[in-house]
Design a protein around this motif. Sequence first.
Motif, PDB file in Angstrom:
ATOM      1  N   ILE A 156     -28.976   4.943   6.846  1.00  0.00           N
ATOM      2  CA  ILE A 156     -29.225   5.361   5.464  1.00  0.00           C
ATOM      3  C   ILE A 156     -28.283   6.525   5.164  1.00  0.00           C
ATOM      4  N   ILE A 157     -27.702   6.517   3.975  1.00  0.00           N
ATOM      5  CA  ILE A 157     -26.688   7.497   3.611  1.00  0.00           C
ATOM      6  C   ILE A 157     -27.273   8.568   2.679  1.00  0.00           C
ATOM      7  N   GLN A 158     -26.945   9.819   2.940  1.00  0.00           N
ATOM      8  CA  GLN A 158     -27.420  10.950   2.137  1.00  0.00           C
ATOM      9  C   GLN A 158     -26.808  10.947   0.729  1.00  0.00           C
ATOM     10  N   SER A 159     -27.466  11.636  -0.198  1.00  0.00           N
ATOM     11  CA  SER A 159     -27.043  11.608  -1.610  1.00  0.00           C
ATOM     12  C   SER A 159     -25.712  12.311  -1.862  1.00  0.00           C
ATOM     13  N   HIS A 160     -25.321  13.263  -1.024  1.00  0.00           N
ATOM     14  CA  HIS A 160     -24.042  13.962  -1.222  1.00  0.00           C
ATOM     15  C   HIS A 160     -22.841  13.109  -0.810  1.00  0.00           C
ATOM     16  N   ILE A 161     -23.120  11.916  -0.306  1.00  0.00           N
ATOM     17  CA  ILE A 161     -22.062  11.015   0.150  1.00  0.00           C
ATOM     18  C   ILE A 161     -21.974   9.824  -0.798  1.00  0.00           C
ATOM     19  N   ASP A 162     -20.752   9.529  -1.259  1.00  0.00           N
ATOM     20  CA  ASP A 162     -20.517   8.330  -2.072  1.00  0.00           C
ATOM     21  C   ASP A 162     -20.172   7.160  -1.161  1.00  0.00           C
ATOM     22  N   ILE A 163     -20.621   5.973  -1.564  1.00  0.00           N
ATOM     23  CA  ILE A 163     -20.333   4.750  -0.820  1.00  0.00           C
ATOM     24  C   ILE A 163     -19.302   3.954  -1.611  1.00  0.00           C
ATOM     25  N   PHE A 164     -18.125   3.750  -1.031  1.00  0.00           N
ATOM     26  CA  PHE A 164     -17.053   2.983  -1.653  1.00  0.00           C
ATOM     27  C   PHE A 164     -17.074   1.561  -1.097  1.00  0.00           C
ATOM     28  N   SER A 165     -17.200   0.580  -1.985  1.00  0.00           N
ATOM     29  CA  SER A 165     -17.145  -0.826  -1.572  1.00  0.00           C
ATOM     30  C   SER A 165     -15.946  -1.489  -2.238  1.00  0.00           C
ATOM     31  N   LEU A 166     -15.006  -1.945  -1.429  1.00  0.00           N
ATOM     32  CA  LEU A 166     -13.791  -2.586  -1.936  1.00  0.00           C
ATOM     33  C   LEU A 166     -13.988  -4.091  -2.050  1.00  0.00           C
ATOM     34  N   SER A 167     -13.438  -4.664  -3.113  1.00  0.00           N
ATOM     35  CA  SER A 167     -13.515  -6.118  -3.286  1.00  0.00           C
ATOM     36  C   SER A 167     -12.393  -6.795  -2.513  1.00  0.00           C
ATOM     37  N   GLU A 168     -12.491  -8.113  -2.382  1.00  0.00           N
ATOM     38  CA  GLU A 168     -11.451  -8.889  -1.682  1.00  0.00           C
ATOM     39  C   GLU A 168     -10.125  -8.814  -2.442  1.00  0.00           C
ATOM     40  N   GLU A 169     -10.180  -8.633  -3.770  1.00  0.00           N
ATOM     41  CA  GLU A 169      -8.967  -8.615  -4.588  1.00  0.00           C
ATOM     42  C   GLU A 169      -8.278  -7.255  -4.611  1.00  0.00           C
ATOM     43  N   ALA A 170      -8.900  -6.253  -4.027  1.00  0.00           N
ATOM     44  CA  ALA A 170      -8.335  -4.908  -4.080  1.00  0.00           C
ATOM     45  C   ALA A 170      -6.952  -4.862  -3.436  1.00  0.00           C
ATOM     46  N   PRO A 171      -6.013  -4.099  -4.009  1.00  0.00           N
ATOM     47  CA  PRO A 171      -4.666  -4.012  -3.453  1.00  0.00           C
ATOM     48  C   PRO A 171      -4.586  -3.185  -2.173  1.00  0.00           C
ATOM     49  N   ILE A 172      -5.686  -2.562  -1.815  1.00  0.00           N
ATOM     50  CA  ILE A 172      -5.743  -1.760  -0.593  1.00  0.00           C
ATOM     51  C   ILE A 172      -6.943  -2.230   0.227  1.00  0.00           C
ATOM     52  N   LYS A 173      -6.734  -2.500   1.502  1.00  0.00           N
ATOM     53  CA  LYS A 173      -7.798  -2.947   2.386  1.00  0.00           C
ATOM     54  C   LYS A 173      -8.588  -1.740   2.907  1.00  0.00           C
ATOM     55  N   PRO A 174      -9.841  -1.948   3.367  1.00  0.00           N
ATOM     56  CA  PRO A 174     -10.710  -0.828   3.740  1.00  0.00           C
ATOM     57  C   PRO A 174     -10.094   0.184   4.713  1.00  0.00           C
ATOM     58  N   TYR A 175      -9.521  -0.297   5.823  1.00  0.00           N
ATOM     59  CA  TYR A 175      -8.968   0.657   6.791  1.00  0.00           C
ATOM     60  C   TYR A 175      -7.705   1.335   6.240  1.00  0.00           C
ATOM     61  N   GLU A 176      -6.967   0.631   5.398  1.00  0.00           N
ATOM     62  CA  GLU A 176      -5.823   1.249   4.726  1.00  0.00           C
ATOM     63  C   GLU A 176      -6.311   2.351   3.787  1.00  0.00           C
ATOM     64  N   PHE A 177      -7.406   2.075   3.079  1.00  0.00           N
ATOM     65  CA  PHE A 177      -7.950   3.031   2.127  1.00  0.00           C
ATOM     66  C   PHE A 177      -8.378   4.320   2.841  1.00  0.00           C
ATOM     67  N   VAL A 178      -9.076   4.179   3.972  1.00  0.00           N
ATOM     68  CA  VAL A 178      -9.503   5.356   4.741  1.00  0.00           C
ATOM     69  C   VAL A 178      -8.288   6.144   5.214  1.00  0.00           C
ATOM     70  N   TYR A 179      -7.293   5.417   5.698  1.00  0.00           N
ATOM     71  CA  TYR A 179      -6.077   6.076   6.184  1.00  0.00           C
ATOM     72  C   TYR A 179      -5.372   6.837   5.057  1.00  0.00           C
ATOM     73  N   LEU A 180      -5.237   6.197   3.907  1.00  0.00           N
ATOM     74  CA  LEU A 180      -4.502   6.794   2.785  1.00  0.00           C
ATOM     75  C   LEU A 180      -5.261   7.959   2.141  1.00  0.00           C
ATOM     76  N   ILE A 181      -6.579   7.840   2.086  1.00  0.00           N
ATOM     77  CA  ILE A 181      -7.344   8.903   1.432  1.00  0.00           C
ATOM     78  C   ILE A 181      -7.338  10.174   2.273  1.00  0.00           C
ATOM     79  N   ASN A 182      -6.982  10.040   3.544  1.00  0.00           N
ATOM     80  CA  ASN A 182      -6.865  11.210   4.410  1.00  0.00           C
ATOM     81  C   ASN A 182      -5.426  11.718   4.532  1.00  0.00           C
ATOM     82  N   SER A 183      -4.528  11.107   3.766  1.00  0.00           N
ATOM     83  CA  SER A 183      -3.147  11.585   3.768  1.00  0.00           C
ATOM     84  C   SER A 183      -3.055  12.929   3.056  1.00  0.00           C
TER      85      SER A 183
END
Length: 620
Positions: A525-552
């Motif tokens: 269960i996730i706490q309220s101060h945390i947002d949950i990002f759900s990417l669709s299959e059509e997204a131009p960025i894949k989940p692990y790419e998104f995590v990598y890029l958002i930490n750039s």
Amino acid sequence: MNQQGTFDYQECFKNIYYYLYSNGNSSRAERIVSDITKVLLCKLMLETKYEQDIEKLEVKELLKSLKETYPSAFDQFDDFAMTDEDLKTVLTMLSNISLSNAPSHIMGDAFQAIIGPTIRGDKGQFFTPKSLVKCMIKIIDPKDGEVIMDPACGTGGFLTESFVYQYSNNKKKKCNSTYIGIDKDKDMSDLSMAVTEIITCGRAKVYNQNSLEILCDNKKNSNLLGNVDVILTNPPFGSKIGITDKSLLEKYEFGYSWAYSDKDKTWYKMSNIVKSQDPQILFVELCVKLLKDGGRMAIVLPEGVFGNKSQGYIWAFLKEYGNIVAMIDCPRNTFQPSTDTKTNVLIFEKKNKRINKVKIAVAKNCGHDRRGRITNSNNEPLPDDFILIGDEYRKKESKWWKKVNLRGMYFVPRYFENEVILSQYKESEKFISIGEMVEKGYLNIHSGHEVGSEAYGTGNVPFIRTSDLINFELASDPTNSVSEEIYEQYSKQQRLKEGDILFIADGRYRIGKTAILCKYNIKCIIQSHIDIFSLSEEAPIKPYEFVYLINSQIVQEQIRNLVFIQSTLGTLGNRIKEIQIPLPVRDEEWNKKIHVFQENIETRAKILSQLNEIQHSYEL
């Protein structure tokens, strides 16, 4: 007498403080410091007017002479808290120190040695670091002969440093300015009166008064309205000391409710008086009304004033009466350890001529850490950006100052830094904003929930809090785990799936930290101060790419600039949609990098899951 250094004065003042603390009739820091300042006035008087043996002095006669010499000061001074013998002892301790010959900057530093460590603000008054004071004064550049005022003067730091600045820049080593200080706190006004009397050679006037009453009828110092050249101040702030006096609030435009019209794009003052108003808000209005036409102000304010849309009427008022000339973004630890409140500095000029561009500077270092330490582990001084920001304000080319157009209803200085950051990248590099990804259906964002502390420890299902996101890992605390029943209650709302990204959107220091869910840790269960990002299959960025890029670096810098601090807690709010994510170029090097990244995260999650199973098995 030979001129002595700062260290001699500091040691002398500290020794007096500790003597009075151990032997005097009062252990209250403010009272002791107030007594020290009065003794220093006695010492100054003895140096300039008398040649007497201290042991032969009659204390009553000395006090009488003191009141005759400094009548304006002693109109508001109480008698000494110390005994006659203590008074003589302290004067003896001062016998090798010359006040009349001491340079003002040495006296200022020496006073700071006892003021800084001993006096703490319990009424919203937190003393401004000296480097920031000097920075603000350099920017305002008070001219000789001007009226310089601090309506919340505390220990008089802005006034004395203004004198030092003007005296140092005057070739004739003369200063014809008038320095006016007001403070509601009796001990602070006493202290400021003595400090400024000594350092400014009698050119300062300090009053014990509630400055906010200046706008009231027949109140002291109302003649100052519209007659002050320069205001330098750090007013008391905080909702806990809100102004509730209706007779006072009705004198201020900011004592009334305000409403914004989307149709007119204008703020309107309503007829009803607010129940309570933060003092710093009223001080902004007071300062503007104290300034004469062409007058300048530098004021320290909580970041909430700069980033709260509901207080946009303050900025509309400022724009009506003059120009927002510059703003400084202060590090979060500027006023620590006294308070965790994040602050910024507003530079304002009361002038009809409008300017299009506003100068902003973002300081990341303030010369001390969160605990007030001024050196690192190698005993090297910590960097202080305020010094350079002040020095470079008037340079045409500066790495610290940038000119921007204020837009929208946000006025936090670093908010405008993102335009500069993104402009440094080549046009060939493509970005997509989180807002655009949401609009196109590529990304869904929803928040976690609070389960209540009574649910902690009721089972083995991890409850993920902001402190549990460490190095892309979910390192949950088992003592906060919850039962299957509670998990069932929230799991349908959170709709967690593999590849969902957890993003800390609110909190104190960890906003922007992320983790990703995989099959080994999806049950939680996730706490309220945390947002949950759900990417669709059509997204131009894949989940692990998104995590990598958002930490750039480029994205983390953007996040830092979009986080606004309300009181002590930071939040991204709807500004999260402004974050620009670079689109990946999927060449061989990129694909290899993401593969290794994903493999490492999943392997670690698998191992952690296995260790948790062993622990739960052992507990049974």
